[in-house]
Enzyme design. Structure first.
Site, PDB file in Angstrom:
ATOM      1  CD  GLU A   1     -27.387   3.625 -41.664  1.00 29.95           C
ATOM      2  OE1 GLU A   1     -27.829   4.662 -41.132  1.00 29.95           O
ATOM      3  OE2 GLU A   1     -28.099   2.820 -42.279  1.00 29.95           O
ATOM      4  CG  LEU A   2     -23.177   9.080 -44.262  1.00 33.65           C
ATOM      5  CD1 LEU A   2     -22.941   9.865 -45.541  1.00 33.65           C
ATOM      6  CD2 LEU A   2     -21.882   8.424 -43.800  1.00 33.65           C
TER       7      LEU A   2
ATOM      8  N   PRO B   1     -12.673  -0.674 -36.346  1.00 36.53           N
ATOM      9  CG  PRO B   1     -11.993  -1.524 -34.263  1.00 36.53           C
ATOM     10  CD  PRO B   1     -11.745  -1.651 -35.739  1.00 36.53           C
ATOM     11  CB  ALA B   2     -14.197   4.489 -33.503  1.00 36.22           C
TER      12      ALA B   2
ATOM     13  CG  ASN C   1     -22.404   6.805 -31.941  1.00 39.48           C
ATOM     14  OD1 ASN C   1     -21.806   6.557 -32.967  1.00 39.48           O
ATOM     15  ND2 ASN C   1     -23.708   6.870 -31.874  1.00 39.48           N
TER      16      ASN C   1
ATOM     17  CD  GLU D   1     -23.795  14.397 -36.796  1.00 33.63           C
ATOM     18  OE1 GLU D   1     -24.546  13.499 -36.446  1.00 33.63           O
ATOM     19  OE2 GLU D   1     -22.754  14.202 -37.447  1.00 33.63           O
TER      20      GLU D   1
ATOM     21  N   GLY E   1     -20.586   6.832 -39.795  1.00 36.37           N
ATOM     22  CA  GLY E   1     -19.765   7.917 -39.275  1.00 36.37           C
ATOM     23  C   GLY E   1     -20.237   9.246 -39.828  1.00 36.37           C
ATOM     24  CB  SER E   2     -18.598  12.513 -39.893  1.00 36.09           C
ATOM     25  OG  SER E   2     -17.409  12.162 -40.565  1.00 36.09           O
TER      26      SER E   2
ATOM     27  CB  CYS F   1     -26.789  14.312 -18.288  1.00 41.49           C
ATOM     28  SG  CYS F   1     -28.079  15.450 -17.906  1.00 41.49           S
TER      29      CYS F   1
HETATM   30  P1  NAP Z   1     -15.945   9.904 -38.165  1.00 41.10           P
HETATM   31  O1  NAP Z   1     -14.915  10.851 -37.762  1.00 41.10           O
HETATM   32  O2  NAP Z   1     -16.533  10.020 -39.523  1.00 41.10           O
HETATM   33  O3  NAP Z   1     -15.291   8.448 -38.005  1.00 41.10           O
HETATM   34  C1  NAP Z   1     -16.027   7.258 -38.187  1.00 41.10           C
HETATM   35  C2  NAP Z   1     -15.059   6.131 -38.440  1.00 41.10           C
HETATM   36  O4  NAP Z   1     -14.418   6.369 -39.681  1.00 41.10           O
HETATM   37  C3  NAP Z   1     -13.947   6.024 -37.402  1.00 41.10           C
HETATM   38  O5  NAP Z   1     -13.627   4.661 -37.227  1.00 41.10           O
HETATM   39  C4  NAP Z   1     -12.812   6.760 -38.084  1.00 41.10           C
HETATM   40  O6  NAP Z   1     -11.566   6.407 -37.599  1.00 41.10           O
HETATM   41  C5  NAP Z   1     -13.026   6.294 -39.502  1.00 41.10           C
HETATM   42  N1  NAP Z   1     -12.367   7.085 -40.545  1.00 41.10           N
HETATM   43  C6  NAP Z   1     -12.194   8.407 -40.636  1.00 41.10           C
HETATM   44  N2  NAP Z   1     -11.549   8.719 -41.791  1.00 41.10           N
HETATM   45  C7  NAP Z   1     -11.331   7.543 -42.437  1.00 41.10           C
HETATM   46  C8  NAP Z   1     -10.727   7.175 -43.673  1.00 41.10           C
HETATM   47  N3  NAP Z   1     -10.193   8.071 -44.511  1.00 41.10           N
HETATM   48  N4  NAP Z   1     -10.690   5.858 -44.008  1.00 41.10           N
HETATM   49  C9  NAP Z   1     -11.212   4.925 -43.192  1.00 41.10           C
HETATM   50  N5  NAP Z   1     -11.792   5.202 -42.009  1.00 41.10           N
HETATM   51  C10 NAP Z   1     -11.857   6.502 -41.646  1.00 41.10           C
HETATM   52  O7  NAP Z   1     -17.151   9.869 -37.129  1.00 41.10           O
HETATM   53  P2  NAP Z   1     -17.090   9.715 -35.532  1.00 41.10           P
HETATM   54  O8  NAP Z   1     -16.792  11.015 -34.917  1.00 41.10           O
HETATM   55  O9  NAP Z   1     -16.281   8.533 -35.140  1.00 41.10           O
HETATM   56  O10 NAP Z   1     -18.610   9.312 -35.228  1.00 41.10           O
HETATM   57  C11 NAP Z   1     -19.627  10.232 -35.128  1.00 41.10           C
HETATM   58  C12 NAP Z   1     -20.374  10.346 -36.437  1.00 41.10           C
HETATM   59  O11 NAP Z   1     -21.016   9.121 -36.757  1.00 41.10           O
HETATM   60  C13 NAP Z   1     -21.478  11.382 -36.367  1.00 41.10           C
HETATM   61  O12 NAP Z   1     -21.439  12.131 -37.549  1.00 41.10           O
HETATM   62  C14 NAP Z   1     -22.750  10.559 -36.303  1.00 41.10           C
HETATM   63  O13 NAP Z   1     -23.901  11.178 -36.807  1.00 41.10           O
HETATM   64  C15 NAP Z   1     -22.378   9.383 -37.135  1.00 41.10           C
HETATM   65  N6  NAP Z   1     -23.220   8.214 -36.847  1.00 41.10           N
HETATM   66  C16 NAP Z   1     -24.197   7.873 -37.740  1.00 41.10           C
HETATM   67  C17 NAP Z   1     -25.026   6.792 -37.457  1.00 41.10           C
HETATM   68  C18 NAP Z   1     -26.091   6.347 -38.418  1.00 41.10           C
HETATM   69  O14 NAP Z   1     -26.566   5.241 -38.264  1.00 41.10           O
HETATM   70  N7  NAP Z   1     -26.480   7.144 -39.391  1.00 41.10           N
HETATM   71  C19 NAP Z   1     -24.853   6.075 -36.263  1.00 41.10           C
HETATM   72  C20 NAP Z   1     -23.844   6.473 -35.392  1.00 41.10           C
HETATM   73  C21 NAP Z   1     -23.031   7.544 -35.682  1.00 41.10           C
HETATM   74  P3  NAP Z   1     -10.504   7.560 -37.164  1.00 41.10           P
HETATM   75  O15 NAP Z   1     -11.146   8.332 -36.080  1.00 41.10           O
HETATM   76  O16 NAP Z   1      -9.318   6.770 -36.768  1.00 41.10           O
HETATM   77  O17 NAP Z   1     -10.228   8.401 -38.363  1.00 41.10           O
END
Ligand code: NAP
Length: 501
Positions: free
Chosen positions: A273-274, A196-197, A172, A405, A251-252, A306
């Site tokens: 930053e979760l 990156p994602a 995002n 979430e 990320g999550s 939206c």
């Molecule tokens: P995610 O599934 O946790 O993935 C985030 C990143 O981590 C992706 O690049 C993902 O790549 C990578 N990843 C996953 N497992 C990994 C591992 N074992 N080793 C290394 N990298 C790994 O989250 P998302 O769905 O992309 O993003 C949405 C989440 O981000 C939401 O929970 C949101 O709240 C959070 N977020 C937080 C903030 C903040 O500032 N607090 C800002 C923006 C978003 P893969 O998909 O290839 O696994």
């Protein structure tokens, strides 16, 4: 220009003509070179508007990540020798190039995320604002002189770069998330390896293409691209390679907890930053119109479009309103957002996002929630056009939308009677990223702000992020702050030097 870069990378026709097509590339960026995966493997990136493959990107393995970390380590030793003034000059140059490519970067964002183009410009500009802020911070990385208890000593502190920072970003707001993190680490004098994602690799690649034009030491920024399966090895190498001194993750919460635990085995510093489930509270004395328009401007229910692809983690996921204001709020939500105005929907970022939103909505309904608005896919527009959904009843602690979430366009509208009750409800969350409330009572402004257990509170505003403001959560929403002076300081070590006279 190699056959792997430029317009030939695009596998589908899009109604946009790139001004600087060299920004497009399908390779990883390692040690200053554009590199396909050693195995030749690629992974597909889809256009969320129709789920067609937009391009195929290098799917790297642990070997390339190791090489990237090695290159970053060499670069960091060279880069840290530069004066702060020189670092600032380089950052200014990179920022200038990013600004010049604003249109192309916004187009890439729209292609990868399905964002309406106006939203894409917002995320690009938001990202640029961080670089501009960090440019000022570079020369303010001051140390201190400390009065020594022993008269024969003098004590000074310096802020030093940490060396190699590994960074992982979500899909995002990709340009902003990358620049907020990578920009800060580089401003503080570090070299970075970024993963990156897999949904948005081209934003990272384009940013690196512009970085390459600036006179940074080769290897100061590396991009390792991979799909979800490759992530496991990429993350493992980042967590366990001794040259990495700091892992910065957005990320999550579940992935963040895992990576944090792996890094703890080597006492590596982490920034996390979760996720968050932000409560949005409307008190009876609130200006309801203001509250509604702020909700409408939030990423959940964008007033023009939206823009549901642009969901920030600060997105309000439950709206509570005191009973007296509830009817009024519902009336505004219905007429203001769904009544007379024609909505232009944008797709969610992928079918993964649609499945999660749908699952949370169905789960809530099966446990007593009622849909008052939205809740379906507008299939005539495309497979990922999920209409924003408002539920009443809940969220209760049995619902997935409470314990997890949603990060999608599903919001609960919950009535409450008293201030104490709503604060208790908001604080039951395990996450603590952001919260928002509306009131016109000045005492309540302070009382409630201080009582809410979140890292950020928006009072009479639905926007709590800006380059100058510390962004981050408490509890399960993370560790550390991004943006502001704290976001740069986070990537430095404090060294104290004691001199005996
Ligand atoms: P995610 O599934 O946790 O993935 C985030 C990143 O981590 C992706 O690049 C993902 O790549 C990578 N990843 C996953 N497992 C990994 C591992 N074992 N080793 C290394 N990298 C790994 O989250 P998302 O769905 O992309 O993003 C949405 C989440 O981000 C939401 O929970 C949101 O709240 C959070 N977020 C937080 C903030 C903040 O500032 N607090 C800002 C923006 C978003 P893969 O998909 O290839 O696994």
């Amino acid at each position: 220009m190699s056959s792997m870069s430029g317009l030939n990378v695009l596998l589908k026709r899009i109604p946009y003509k790139f001004k600087t097509p060299f920004l497009l590339d399908s390779r990883a960026f390692i040690g200053g070179r554009w590199t396909p995966a050693a195995s030749g493997a690629t992974f597909p990136v889809y256009d969320p508007e129709d789920n067609q493959v937009a391009y195929k990107i290098a799917n790297v393995s642990r070997v390339e990540v190791k090489t990237a970390i090695g290159a970053a380590q060499t670069a960091s030793r060279q880069y840290k020798q530069l004066t702060h003034r020189n670092r600032k000059i380089l950052l200014r140059e990179w920022t200038k190039l990013i600004k010049r490519s604003r249109d192309d970067l916004a187009a890439i964002c729209t292609l990868e995320l399905g964002k309406p183009i106006t939203e894409s410009y917002t995320t690009v500009d938001y990202g640029i604002s961080f670089l501009e802020w960090f440019e000022g911070e570079i020369e303010r990385l001051y140390g201190e002189t400390i009065p020594a208890a022993r008269g024969s000593n003098r004590i000074m502190t310096y802020r030093e770069p940490q060396g190699v920072v590994a960074a992982v970003t979500p899909w995002n707001s990709p340009v902003a998330m990358i620049l907020r993190k990578v920009g800060a680490a580089i401003s503080a004098g570090n070299a970075v390896v970024l993963k990156p994602a897999p949904e948005t690799p081209m934003c990272a690649i384009a940013i690196a293409k512009l970085f390459e034009q600036v006179d940074y030491p080769e290897g100061t920024l590396n991009i390792v691209t991979g799909d979800a399966a490759a992530s496991v090895d990429i993350g493992d190498e980042m967590c366990h390679n001794p040259a990495v001194r700091h892992l910065s993750f957005t990320g999550s919460t579940s992935v963040g907890k895992f990576l944090n635990a792996e890094c703890a085995k080597h006492l590596k510093k982490t920034s996390m930053e979760l996720g968050g489930n932000a409560p949005f509270i409307v008190f009876e004395d609130a200006n309801i119109q203001k509250a509604v328009s702020s909700l409408a401007n939030s990423d959940l229910l964008d007033k023009h479009a939206c823009a549901l692809t642009a969901l920030l983690s600060t997105i309000p996921s439950s709206t509570s309103s005191q009973r007296d204001s509830r009817k009024q709020l519902m009336a505004f939500l219905n007429t203001g957002l769904y009544g007379t105005r024609m909505l232009i929907l944008a797709p969610l970022y992928s079918s993964r996002g649609v499945e999660k939103a749908k699952a949370h909505q169905e789960d809530a309904v099966s446990k007593g929630a009622k849909i008052i608005s939205g809740g379906f896919i507008k299939e005539d527009l495309g497979p990922n056009f999920y209409v924003p959904t408002i539920l009443t009843g809940g969220p209760s602690q049995e619902m997935r939308s409470w314990t997890q979430e949603t990060f999608g366009p599903v919001m609960h509208l919950t009535p409450f009677e008293t201030e104490e009750e709503v604060i208790k409800l908001a604080n039951t969350e395990e996450s603590g990223l952001a919260s928002y409330f509306y009131t016109e009572d000045i005492s309540r402004v302070w009382r409630v702000s201080e009582a809410l257990e979140t890292g950020m509170v928006g009072v009479r505003t639905g926007l709590v992020s800006a380059c100058e403001q510390p962004f981050g959560g408490i509890k399960e929403s993370g560790i550390g702050r991004e943006g502001s002076k704290f976001g740069v300081e986070d990537y430095t070590n404090i060294k104290s030097i004691t001199v005996g006279l």
